[in-house]
Design a protein around this motif. Structure first.
Motif, PDB file in Angstrom:
ATOM      1  N   TYR A   1     -13.210   2.180   3.665  1.00 45.43           N
ATOM      2  CA  TYR A   1     -14.240   1.153   3.455  1.00 45.43           C
ATOM      3  C   TYR A   1     -14.156   0.031   4.487  1.00 45.43           C
ATOM      4  N   SER A   2     -12.928  -0.442   4.715  1.00 41.01           N
ATOM      5  CA  SER A   2     -12.782  -1.506   5.720  1.00 41.01           C
ATOM      6  C   SER A   2     -12.525  -0.927   7.106  1.00 41.01           C
ATOM      7  N   ASN A   3     -11.999   0.294   7.136  1.00 42.56           N
ATOM      8  CA  ASN A   3     -11.576   0.894   8.406  1.00 42.56           C
ATOM      9  C   ASN A   3     -10.471   0.075   9.065  1.00 42.56           C
ATOM     10  N   PHE A   4      -9.814  -0.776   8.281  1.00 42.00           N
ATOM     11  CA  PHE A   4      -8.735  -1.633   8.785  1.00 42.00           C
ATOM     12  C   PHE A   4      -7.427  -1.059   8.259  1.00 42.00           C
ATOM     13  N   HIS A   5      -6.594  -0.614   9.176  1.00 44.01           N
ATOM     14  CA  HIS A   5      -5.367   0.084   8.785  1.00 44.01           C
ATOM     15  C   HIS A   5      -4.169  -0.860   8.898  1.00 44.01           C
ATOM     16  N   VAL A   6      -3.384  -0.889   7.843  1.00 48.03           N
ATOM     17  CA  VAL A   6      -2.203  -1.761   7.830  1.00 48.03           C
ATOM     18  C   VAL A   6      -0.984  -0.915   7.468  1.00 48.03           C
ATOM     19  N   GLY A   7       0.109  -1.184   8.146  1.00 46.45           N
ATOM     20  CA  GLY A   7       1.373  -0.528   7.822  1.00 46.45           C
ATOM     21  C   GLY A   7       2.442  -1.578   7.615  1.00 46.45           C
TER      22      GLY A   7
ATOM     23  N   ALA B   1       1.307   1.940   3.356  1.00 47.37           N
ATOM     24  CA  ALA B   1       0.036   1.694   4.044  1.00 47.37           C
ATOM     25  C   ALA B   1      -0.984   1.257   3.005  1.00 47.37           C
ATOM     26  N   ASN B   2      -2.038   0.610   3.455  1.00 49.13           N
ATOM     27  CA  ASN B   2      -3.047   0.160   2.486  1.00 49.13           C
ATOM     28  C   ASN B   2      -3.808   1.343   1.891  1.00 49.13           C
ATOM     29  N   VAL B   3      -4.148   1.173   0.627  1.00 51.45           N
ATOM     30  CA  VAL B   3      -4.840   2.216  -0.142  1.00 51.45           C
ATOM     31  C   VAL B   3      -6.072   1.571  -0.758  1.00 51.45           C
ATOM     32  N   GLU B   4      -7.237   1.955  -0.249  1.00 51.93           N
ATOM     33  CA  GLU B   4      -8.472   1.353  -0.754  1.00 51.93           C
ATOM     34  C   GLU B   4      -9.062   2.206  -1.875  1.00 51.93           C
ATOM     35  N   ASN B   5     -10.107   1.662  -2.470  1.00 52.15           N
ATOM     36  CA  ASN B   5     -10.728   2.330  -3.618  1.00 52.15           C
ATOM     37  C   ASN B   5     -12.226   2.057  -3.567  1.00 52.15           C
TER      38      ASN B   5
ATOM     39  N   MET C   1      -9.925  -3.067  -6.203  1.00 48.56           N
ATOM     40  CA  MET C   1      -8.686  -2.409  -6.639  1.00 48.56           C
ATOM     41  C   MET C   1      -7.776  -2.065  -5.474  1.00 48.56           C
ATOM     42  N   THR C   2      -8.207  -2.371  -4.272  1.00 46.99           N
ATOM     43  CA  THR C   2      -7.433  -2.054  -3.071  1.00 46.99           C
ATOM     44  C   THR C   2      -6.003  -2.562  -3.154  1.00 46.99           C
ATOM     45  N   LEU C   3      -5.100  -1.726  -2.661  1.00 48.11           N
ATOM     46  CA  LEU C   3      -3.693  -2.111  -2.573  1.00 48.11           C
ATOM     47  C   LEU C   3      -3.342  -2.325  -1.104  1.00 48.11           C
ATOM     48  N   CYS C   4      -2.730  -3.457  -0.830  1.00 52.25           N
ATOM     49  CA  CYS C   4      -2.296  -3.737   0.543  1.00 52.25           C
ATOM     50  C   CYS C   4      -1.060  -2.906   0.901  1.00 52.25           C
ATOM     51  N   ALA C   5      -0.844  -2.770   2.189  1.00 49.94           N
ATOM     52  CA  ALA C   5       0.297  -1.989   2.678  1.00 49.94           C
ATOM     53  C   ALA C   5       1.629  -2.536   2.164  1.00 49.94           C
ATOM     54  N   GLU C   6       1.781  -3.847   2.182  1.00 51.72           N
ATOM     55  CA  GLU C   6       3.049  -4.446   1.761  1.00 51.72           C
ATOM     56  C   GLU C   6       3.282  -4.197   0.274  1.00 51.72           C
ATOM     57  N   THR C   7       2.199  -4.278  -0.488  1.00 51.57           N
ATOM     58  CA  THR C   7       2.303  -4.055  -1.935  1.00 51.57           C
ATOM     59  C   THR C   7       2.662  -2.605  -2.222  1.00 51.57           C
TER      60      THR C   7
ATOM     61  N   VAL D   1      -1.137  -9.853  12.255  1.00 47.68           N
ATOM     62  CA  VAL D   1      -1.676 -10.075  10.912  1.00 47.68           C
ATOM     63  C   VAL D   1      -0.492 -10.360   9.995  1.00 47.68           C
ATOM     64  N   SER D   2      -0.575 -11.445   9.255  1.00 52.09           N
ATOM     65  CA  SER D   2       0.546 -11.748   8.358  1.00 52.09           C
ATOM     66  C   SER D   2       0.155 -11.412   6.916  1.00 52.09           C
ATOM     67  N   PRO D   3       1.155 -11.153   6.073  1.00 48.59           N
ATOM     68  CA  PRO D   3       0.879 -10.681   4.708  1.00 48.59           C
ATOM     69  C   PRO D   3       0.007 -11.654   3.921  1.00 48.59           C
ATOM     70  N   CYS D   4      -0.908 -11.092   3.133  1.00 50.80           N
ATOM     71  CA  CYS D   4      -1.767 -11.932   2.286  1.00 50.80           C
ATOM     72  C   CYS D   4      -0.918 -12.592   1.197  1.00 50.80           C
ATOM     73  N   GLY D   5      -1.508 -13.502   0.493  1.00 53.38           N
ATOM     74  CA  GLY D   5      -0.761 -14.272  -0.508  1.00 53.38           C
ATOM     75  C   GLY D   5      -0.136 -13.401  -1.581  1.00 53.38           C
TER      76      GLY D   5
HETATM   77  N1  THU Z   1      -4.540  -5.599   3.866  1.00 48.68           N
HETATM   78  C1  THU Z   1      -3.210  -5.231   3.791  1.00 48.68           C
HETATM   79  O1  THU Z   1      -2.897  -4.046   3.681  1.00 48.68           O
HETATM   80  N2  THU Z   1      -2.273  -6.217   3.862  1.00 48.68           N
HETATM   81  C2  THU Z   1      -2.533  -7.544   3.960  1.00 48.68           C
HETATM   82  O2  THU Z   1      -1.609  -8.351   3.918  1.00 48.68           O
HETATM   83  C3  THU Z   1      -3.910  -7.993   4.139  1.00 48.68           C
HETATM   84  C4  THU Z   1      -4.974  -6.969   3.993  1.00 48.68           C
HETATM   85  C5  THU Z   1      -5.560  -4.545   3.784  1.00 48.68           C
HETATM   86  C6  THU Z   1      -6.364  -4.554   2.502  1.00 48.68           C
HETATM   87  C7  THU Z   1      -7.635  -3.848   2.937  1.00 48.68           C
HETATM   88  O3  THU Z   1      -7.451  -2.456   2.786  1.00 48.68           O
HETATM   89  C8  THU Z   1      -7.757  -4.167   4.429  1.00 48.68           C
HETATM   90  O4  THU Z   1      -6.495  -4.690   4.827  1.00 48.68           O
HETATM   91  C9  THU Z   1      -8.837  -5.177   4.743  1.00 48.68           C
HETATM   92  O5  THU Z   1      -8.679  -6.327   3.990  1.00 48.68           O
END
Ligand code: THU
Length: 141
Positions: A22-28, A42-46, A51-57, A91-95
């Motif tokens: 959906y975002s085409n934005f890949h995070v590891g 890695a991030n897992v979208e939905n 409901m998206t899960l970030c890579a760090e989570t 890119v730094s981790p979200c809150g």
């Molecule tokens: N995302 C992460 O995986 N980590 C972050 O700290 C910020 C955002 C992901 C969530 C979503 O899949 C995509 O980046 C765009 O927001």
């Protein structure tokens, strides 16, 4: 001591497995423990976007569900559009992810270094700088 560039490459490899149609934005993300173990995510979208899960989570969930409890020494994060991971600004981790990381760190009583890899620089911060005065398990004792 964790090698910075090795951990960043492990985060990059994780980003290649992102499910982010959906975002085409890949995070590891890669978590390095004091015993040398590394857990990645890695991030897992939905289709239900929120409901998206970030890579760090994802990495934290993998680690805790696999019973990693030792000191967390370092975290590496890398991100970018598909095919351009690591080629932009760091890119730094979200809150929410900062809070998730803190839980693992608190269990091992550590304050991990967080490396955020960009094309021209690697930001280096302590988790306590990213999340000062964190709420954690000790508050519930
Ligand atoms: N995302 C992460 O995986 N980590 C972050 O700290 C910020 C955002 C992901 C969530 C979503 O899949 C995509 O980046 C765009 O927001």
């Amino acid at each position: 001591m964790t090698d910075r560039d090795t951990l960043i490459e492990q985060a990059r490899a994780a980003a290649a497995k992102a499910y982010a149609p959906y975002s085409n934005f890949h995070v590891g993300a890669a978590l390095a423990f004091a015993d040398g173990s590394v857990v990645t995510g890695a991030n897992v979208e939905n289709a239900s976007y929120g409901m998206t899960l970030c890579a760090e989570t994802v990495a934290v969930g993998k680690a805790l569900s696999e019973e990693w409890r030792g000191p967390l020494e370092a975290v590496a994060v890398i991100a970018g559009k598909a095919g351009q991971v690591g080629l932009g600004e760091p890119v730094s981790p979200c809150g929410r992810c900062r809070q998730m990381l803190y839980e693992v760190a608190a269990l091992g009583a550590s304050d991990p270094v967080v490396w955020c890899a960009g094309e021209h620089e690697v930001l280096e911060m302590k988790l306590s700088d990213l999340l000062p005065r964190a709420f954690g398990p000790e508050a519930l004792e």
